[in-house]
Design a protein around this motif. Structure first.
Motif, PDB file in Angstrom:
ATOM      1  N   VAL A  29       4.606  53.234 -54.440  1.00 38.46           N
ATOM      2  CA  VAL A  29       4.841  52.585 -53.144  1.00 38.46           C
ATOM      3  C   VAL A  29       6.289  52.116 -53.017  1.00 38.46           C
ATOM      4  CG1 VAL A  29       4.161  50.663 -51.656  1.00 38.46           C
ATOM      5  CG2 VAL A  29       2.432  51.940 -52.891  1.00 38.46           C
ATOM      6  N   ALA A  30       6.876  51.617 -54.081  1.00 40.59           N
ATOM      7  CA  ALA A  30       8.275  51.181 -54.028  1.00 40.59           C
ATOM      8  C   ALA A  30       9.202  52.359 -53.709  1.00 40.59           C
ATOM      9  CB  ALA A  30       8.675  50.530 -55.345  1.00 40.59           C
ATOM     10  N   ASP A  31       8.902  53.532 -54.260  1.00 36.09           N
ATOM     11  CA  ASP A  31       9.701  54.723 -53.968  1.00 36.09           C
ATOM     12  C   ASP A  31       9.513  55.184 -52.530  1.00 36.09           C
ATOM     13  OD1 ASP A  31      10.668  54.749 -56.567  1.00 36.09           O
ATOM     14  OD2 ASP A  31       9.070  56.082 -57.278  1.00 36.09           O
ATOM     15  N   ILE A  32       8.293  55.038 -52.021  1.00 40.56           N
ATOM     16  CA  ILE A  32       8.032  55.389 -50.623  1.00 40.56           C
ATOM     17  C   ILE A  32       8.862  54.494 -49.710  1.00 40.56           C
ATOM     18  CG2 ILE A  32       6.285  55.419 -48.797  1.00 40.56           C
ATOM     19  CD1 ILE A  32       4.227  56.112 -50.981  1.00 40.56           C
ATOM     20  N   ALA A  33       8.899  53.207 -50.000  1.00 42.58           N
ATOM     21  CA  ALA A  33       9.668  52.265 -49.177  1.00 42.58           C
ATOM     22  C   ALA A  33      11.149  52.638 -49.167  1.00 42.58           C
ATOM     23  CB  ALA A  33       9.480  50.837 -49.684  1.00 42.58           C
ATOM     24  N   ARG A  34      11.662  53.118 -50.306  1.00 46.17           N
ATOM     25  CA  ARG A  34      13.082  53.502 -50.370  1.00 46.17           C
ATOM     26  C   ARG A  34      13.375  54.772 -49.585  1.00 46.17           C
ATOM     27  NH1 ARG A  34      12.708  53.519 -55.944  1.00 46.17           N
ATOM     28  NH2 ARG A  34      12.142  51.416 -56.483  1.00 46.17           N
ATOM     29  N   LYS A  35      12.359  55.618 -49.389  1.00 46.03           N
ATOM     30  CA  LYS A  35      12.564  56.877 -48.659  1.00 46.03           C
ATOM     31  C   LYS A  35      12.458  56.700 -47.141  1.00 46.03           C
ATOM     32  CE  LYS A  35      11.080  59.827 -52.376  1.00 46.03           C
ATOM     33  NZ  LYS A  35      10.622  61.150 -52.689  1.00 46.03           N
ATOM     34  N   LEU A  36      11.815  55.625 -46.696  1.00 49.79           N
ATOM     35  CA  LEU A  36      11.630  55.403 -45.263  1.00 49.79           C
ATOM     36  C   LEU A  36      12.795  54.597 -44.687  1.00 49.79           C
ATOM     37  CD1 LEU A  36       7.858  54.434 -45.283  1.00 49.79           C
ATOM     38  CD2 LEU A  36       8.847  56.653 -44.735  1.00 49.79           C
ATOM     39  N   VAL A  37      13.100  54.833 -43.413  1.00 51.66           N
ATOM     40  CA  VAL A  37      14.153  54.110 -42.708  1.00 51.66           C
ATOM     41  C   VAL A  37      13.597  53.624 -41.378  1.00 51.66           C
ATOM     42  CG1 VAL A  37      16.456  54.278 -41.695  1.00 51.66           C
ATOM     43  CG2 VAL A  37      15.935  55.531 -43.789  1.00 51.66           C
ATOM     44  N   ILE A  38      13.821  52.363 -41.071  1.00 51.00           N
ATOM     45  CA  ILE A  38      13.326  51.768 -39.829  1.00 51.00           C
ATOM     46  C   ILE A  38      14.111  52.352 -38.653  1.00 51.00           C
ATOM     47  CG2 ILE A  38      13.035  49.619 -38.540  1.00 51.00           C
ATOM     48  CD1 ILE A  38      12.781  48.217 -41.284  1.00 51.00           C
ATOM     49  N   PRO A  39      13.424  52.935 -37.641  1.00 55.70           N
ATOM     50  CA  PRO A  39      14.123  53.626 -36.562  1.00 55.70           C
ATOM     51  C   PRO A  39      14.628  52.740 -35.424  1.00 55.70           C
ATOM     52  CG  PRO A  39      11.776  53.939 -36.316  1.00 55.70           C
ATOM     53  CD  PRO A  39      11.978  53.161 -37.584  1.00 55.70           C
ATOM     54  N   ILE A  40      14.004  51.579 -35.190  1.00 57.91           N
ATOM     55  CA  ILE A  40      14.392  50.752 -34.049  1.00 57.91           C
ATOM     56  C   ILE A  40      14.374  49.280 -34.426  1.00 57.91           C
ATOM     57  CG2 ILE A  40      13.563  52.369 -32.283  1.00 57.91           C
ATOM     58  CD1 ILE A  40      11.037  50.644 -32.059  1.00 57.91           C
TER      59      ILE A  40
END
Length: 89
Positions: free
Chosen positions: A51-62
């Motif tokens: 899950v920590a790696d998933i969070a690092r791969k995602l970027v907040i769009p707005i």
């Protein structure tokens, strides 16, 4: 006297909220995850990515945190919501 004033304020607040809903406005903070991000996070999780790696791969769009990564707690929350929804089917 104070009780009637409080009731008047409450009525006006509820009228204002109803009026805002009719105009398509909803209160609260903007959502951090869009549908594509949720689908991507779930697909990564099914492949066994932490899950920590998933969070690092995602970027907040707005929103205020645009361009930043969501918190690990937010990712857990999104993944848990999906598990509950899928368990009922």
């Amino acid at each position: 006297m104070a009780e009637s004033e409080r009731e008047y304020i409450r009525e006006k607040s509820l009228e204002g909220q109803a009026s805002a809903r009719e105009r398509g406005r909803h209160g609260g903070r903007p959502k951090v995850f869009d549908d594509d991000m949720i689908a991507y996070a779930r697909s990564l999780r099914t492949r066994g990515v932490a899950v920590a790696d998933i969070a690092r791969k995602l970027v907040i769009p707005i929103g205020k945190n645009k361009g930043q990564h969501p918190s690990v707690a937010s990712v857990y929350r999104v993944l848990a919501d999906g598990d509950i929804g899928q368990a009922g089917h």
